[in-house]
Structures are given as C-alpha cells and as structure tokens.
Write a protein that holds these residues in place. Structure first.
Motif, PDB file in Angstrom:
ATOM      1  N   VAL A 187       0.839  -1.208   0.000  1.00  0.00           N
ATOM      2  CA  VAL A 187       0.000   0.000   0.000  1.00  0.00           C
ATOM      3  C   VAL A 187       0.867   1.249   0.000  1.00  0.00           C
ATOM      4  N   TYR A 188       1.909   1.248   0.821  1.00  0.00           N
ATOM      5  CA  TYR A 188       2.759   2.440   0.946  1.00  0.00           C
ATOM      6  C   TYR A 188       3.660   2.613  -0.272  1.00  0.00           C
ATOM      7  N   LEU A 189       4.119   1.502  -0.853  1.00  0.00           N
ATOM      8  CA  LEU A 189       4.912   1.607  -2.087  1.00  0.00           C
ATOM      9  C   LEU A 189       4.069   2.202  -3.210  1.00  0.00           C
ATOM     10  N   ALA A 190       2.796   1.797  -3.275  1.00  0.00           N
ATOM     11  CA  ALA A 190       1.898   2.357  -4.290  1.00  0.00           C
ATOM     12  C   ALA A 190       1.700   3.858  -4.060  1.00  0.00           C
ATOM     13  N   ALA A 191       1.573   4.252  -2.790  1.00  0.00           N
ATOM     14  CA  ALA A 191       1.398   5.668  -2.471  1.00  0.00           C
ATOM     15  C   ALA A 191       2.642   6.482  -2.832  1.00  0.00           C
ATOM     16  N   LEU A 192       3.814   5.872  -2.656  1.00  0.00           N
ATOM     17  CA  LEU A 192       5.061   6.577  -2.964  1.00  0.00           C
ATOM     18  C   LEU A 192       5.186   6.899  -4.456  1.00  0.00           C
ATOM     19  N   THR A 193       4.612   6.046  -5.301  1.00  0.00           N
ATOM     20  CA  THR A 193       4.685   6.302  -6.745  1.00  0.00           C
ATOM     21  C   THR A 193       3.867   7.536  -7.147  1.00  0.00           C
ATOM     22  N   GLY A 194       2.957   7.949  -6.262  1.00  0.00           N
ATOM     23  CA  GLY A 194       2.127   9.109  -6.574  1.00  0.00           C
ATOM     24  C   GLY A 194       2.749  10.438  -6.184  1.00  0.00           C
ATOM     25  N   ILE A 195       3.912  10.396  -5.552  1.00  0.00           N
ATOM     26  CA  ILE A 195       4.587  11.645  -5.170  1.00  0.00           C
ATOM     27  C   ILE A 195       5.352  12.197  -6.380  1.00  0.00           C
ATOM     28  N   ASP A 206      18.038  22.654  -3.826  1.00  0.00           N
ATOM     29  CA  ASP A 206      18.107  23.493  -2.624  1.00  0.00           C
ATOM     30  C   ASP A 206      19.070  22.949  -1.581  1.00  0.00           C
ATOM     31  N   GLY A 207      19.703  21.789  -1.889  1.00  0.00           N
ATOM     32  CA  GLY A 207      20.710  21.224  -0.990  1.00  0.00           C
ATOM     33  C   GLY A 207      20.171  20.282   0.071  1.00  0.00           C
ATOM     34  N   ALA A 208      18.949  19.804  -0.084  1.00  0.00           N
ATOM     35  CA  ALA A 208      18.373  18.884   0.903  1.00  0.00           C
ATOM     36  C   ALA A 208      18.958  17.487   0.722  1.00  0.00           C
ATOM     37  N   ASN A 209      19.405  16.876   1.827  1.00  0.00           N
ATOM     38  CA  ASN A 209      19.908  15.505   1.758  1.00  0.00           C
ATOM     39  C   ASN A 209      18.730  14.518   1.820  1.00  0.00           C
ATOM     40  N   LYS A 210      19.060  13.213   1.793  1.00  0.00           N
ATOM     41  CA  LYS A 210      18.021  12.184   1.772  1.00  0.00           C
ATOM     42  C   LYS A 210      17.109  12.269   2.998  1.00  0.00           C
ATOM     43  N   TRP A 211      17.702  12.514   4.161  1.00  0.00           N
ATOM     44  CA  TRP A 211      16.911  12.579   5.383  1.00  0.00           C
ATOM     45  C   TRP A 211      15.891  13.718   5.305  1.00  0.00           C
ATOM     46  N   LYS A 212      16.321  14.894   4.841  1.00  0.00           N
ATOM     47  CA  LYS A 212      15.423  16.038   4.740  1.00  0.00           C
ATOM     48  C   LYS A 212      14.360  15.813   3.661  1.00  0.00           C
ATOM     49  N   GLN A 213      14.741  15.136   2.582  1.00  0.00           N
ATOM     50  CA  GLN A 213      13.762  14.818   1.543  1.00  0.00           C
ATOM     51  C   GLN A 213      12.679  13.887   2.093  1.00  0.00           C
ATOM     52  N   THR A 214      13.117  12.907   2.878  1.00  0.00           N
ATOM     53  CA  THR A 214      12.155  11.976   3.486  1.00  0.00           C
ATOM     54  C   THR A 214      11.241  12.693   4.463  1.00  0.00           C
ATOM     55  N   LEU A 215      11.835  13.575   5.260  1.00  0.00           N
ATOM     56  CA  LEU A 215      11.090  14.267   6.309  1.00  0.00           C
ATOM     57  C   LEU A 215      10.095  15.279   5.751  1.00  0.00           C
ATOM     58  N   HIS A 216      10.476  15.970   4.676  1.00  0.00           N
ATOM     59  CA  HIS A 216       9.658  17.093   4.191  1.00  0.00           C
ATOM     60  C   HIS A 216       8.872  16.777   2.917  1.00  0.00           C
ATOM     61  N   ILE A 217       9.192  15.661   2.243  1.00  0.00           N
ATOM     62  CA  ILE A 217       8.467  15.319   1.008  1.00  0.00           C
ATOM     63  C   ILE A 217       7.798  13.948   1.118  1.00  0.00           C
ATOM     64  N   THR A 218       8.590  12.918   1.450  1.00  0.00           N
ATOM     65  CA  THR A 218       8.058  11.557   1.459  1.00  0.00           C
ATOM     66  C   THR A 218       6.979  11.358   2.518  1.00  0.00           C
ATOM     67  N   LEU A 219       7.306  11.689   3.765  1.00  0.00           N
ATOM     68  CA  LEU A 219       6.330  11.484   4.841  1.00  0.00           C
ATOM     69  C   LEU A 219       5.056  12.314   4.670  1.00  0.00           C
ATOM     70  N   PRO A 220       5.152  13.617   4.328  1.00  0.00           N
ATOM     71  CA  PRO A 220       3.908  14.356   4.068  1.00  0.00           C
ATOM     72  C   PRO A 220       3.087  13.760   2.923  1.00  0.00           C
TER      73      PRO A 220
END
Length: 308
Positions: A187-195, A206-220
C-alpha cells in the motif's frame, strides 16, 4: 424538491453513460448482501436465550441479560484487557514498520535486487498460520530450537516461549510482524509512486539531503494513506489476531493470550452458549464502529483529512 430531482436526473445520466462500470458492481454488491448483511438478522440471538432445538423465532427474549453478564464477568474483563494489550502492542511495534520498509525499498535503484527483496518479504503472507505456528515452535522450542541454543551458547537459560506468559505476547507480535509487514508495504509503495518526482529534484537543488527529503516530502506525501490505514486499524483493535492465537496458544497462557475472538470460539462452540457468544461479538462490532467514527472525526478536526 427541485434540487433532489436535478440530482436524480444527473445520477441516471451517469448510470446510462457508464452502465458497464455500474454493472461490474453487481457481483460485489450481491456478495455483500448475501454474506455480510443477510446474516445480521442473527444478531437477535444476543437478546434471546437461544435454544438450537427451538430455533431462533421460538427462543424466549431476555433483553440485555447476556450483556449484563458480559460486563460483570471477571473472565470477560480479563479477555478484554488481553485483547486491548495485544492490539496496542501490534499497533505500536508493527504499524510503523511497513512505512519504514516501503521508504527504504523505494530508495533501491537496482530493479532485480529490489524485486528479489519484495518477493522474499511478501512470501510469508501466503503461508497459513498453521505453518507459521509450526515454524516458530521449531525455532523457539526448548528442546533443540535454534533460538534457545543461541541463548544457552551465550550462557543463558532456555526460555519456554510458548509456556511463559511474559514471553508469549512477544512471540505473537514478532510472528505477526514476520508474516504481514512485507505484505503491508504494498500500500505504501503504491502511495510513494504518486509523489511528484519534481519535488525531489527541487529539494536536491536546494541542498536537501536524503533525510530532509524523506522528512519534508516523502512522509507528508504518505500522510493520507497512513491516516486511512490507521483509522481502519483502529476499527479492528478488538480483533487481536484470533486465527493466529488459536493455533499458537495453550491453557498455560490463557491468562495473557485469551482474546475476544478465541473467547467467543470457546464459549460459542465449546460450551454451546450461542446467545452469550453473539452478545460478545456484537459488543466487539459496536466498539469497532465507534472507534472508526471517532478516529475519522478526530482526523478531520485536527488534520483536515478523513475517510469520509
């Protein structure tokens, strides 16, 4: 009246336009009607002293007698407590795992490796609880189990995982996680394809690393599906894994592992007290309904999202 007529006209226009899609709904609706709604007439057994020989209609009405017995029974209160504890343990320890696994798998770029990992973690879902129970019994056995051999090799004492009340709940949570976490990641993998991938590109610029990308894009981006799954999980909080527990527990751990589902099974079929077991099942369903409605209401109030 005029508004209602306009709505009905639009509805029939939609039906005529997509009649084939509506026709495809018919088998599913018939299934729900036949196997989900028709049996609900049996709920009346909870308000009767049901006798299998007299039948449902001839059995005498007793009102809320069985519910009073349920709420004052020390045995049921212990079962209710066990159900809540096991469900809460599974939510706390297992609900976040599919989200984490899905995020990690989404970062895998080698497709062959990614598909291999997916297949490996999905496979346990297709095993019955009887097979899973046998595997864990072999692994955790006091006599020759791999885990206990490691414990002894490290200088510890063998642990009776299936006889020790303190350890048995951990076995339930661990075995449920091993079996279902991989499947739940779908379910979550399917949702990730929609981002939108452009969001990640902009974050990199903007210089965001993987952790910041996960925190500010993936999780929201996952919040809507996480919220949906959590509300649905709340609705089944009193279903702590009946099938799993039935094949894994024994009288030695009844005091910590007997849940509402197994209690209904033992009372209803074992003691043939159908009215009381129906009352227990109805109680469970009402609580589940209240939790779903309350969870959705809170989500809409504080997060501005919900199932409906």
């Amino acid at each position: 009246m005029r508004t209602g007529k306009i709505k009905r006209t639009r509805l029939w226009a939609d039906v005529r336009k997509d009649w084939d899609l509506y026709a495809a709904l018919i088998p599913g609706l018939l299934f729900l009607l036949l196997f989900k709604y028709t049996p609900m007439y049996g709920i009346v057994i909870a308000f009767k002293d049901f006798n299998i020989f007299d039948g449902m209609s001839a059995s005498p009405w007793v009102g809320f007698k069985h519910f009073e017995k349920l709420l004052t029974s020390s045995g049921f209160l212990q079962v209710f407590r066990n159900t809540l504890l096991i469900s809460v343990y599974k939510i706390v320890f297992l609900f976040p795992l599919p989200i984490i696994v899905a995020i990690l798998m989404n970062e895998l770029k080698h497709m062959l490796f990614k598909r291999t990992i997916q297949t490996i973690i999905y496979l346990p879902h297709f095993l019955s609880w009887v097979i899973v129970s046998g595997l864990f019994i072999d692994l955790l056995s006091v006599n020759g189990g791999v885990v206990n051999r490691w414990i002894v090799a490290l200088g510890g004492e063998p642990v009776k995982f299936f006889l020790d009340g303190e350890a048995f709940r951990s076995v339930l949570v661990a075995s449920a996680g091993w079996k279902e976490v991989g499947w739940s990641t779908i379910v979550y993998l399917a949702a990730l394809t929609g981002i939108d991938p452009q969001l990640y590109e902009a974050a990199k610029i903007d210089g965001a690393n993987k952790w910041k990308q996960t925190l500010h894009i993936t999780l929201p981006g996952l919040v809507p599906i996480i919220l949906l799954m959590f509300i649905l999980r709340l609705g089944s909080i009193l279903e702590a894994g009946t099938e799993q527990i039935l094949v894994m527990y024994n009288p030695s751990v009844y005091h910590v592992a007997d849940v509402i589902g197994t209690y209904v099974y033992r009372i209803g079929l074992g003691e043939q007290d159908y009215s009381f077991s129906t009352a227990v099942g109805l109680f469970e369903s009402v609580i589940a309904f209240v939790l779903i409605v309350a969870g959705n209401g809170l989500a809409r109030k504080y997060l501005k999202r919900g199932i409906w």
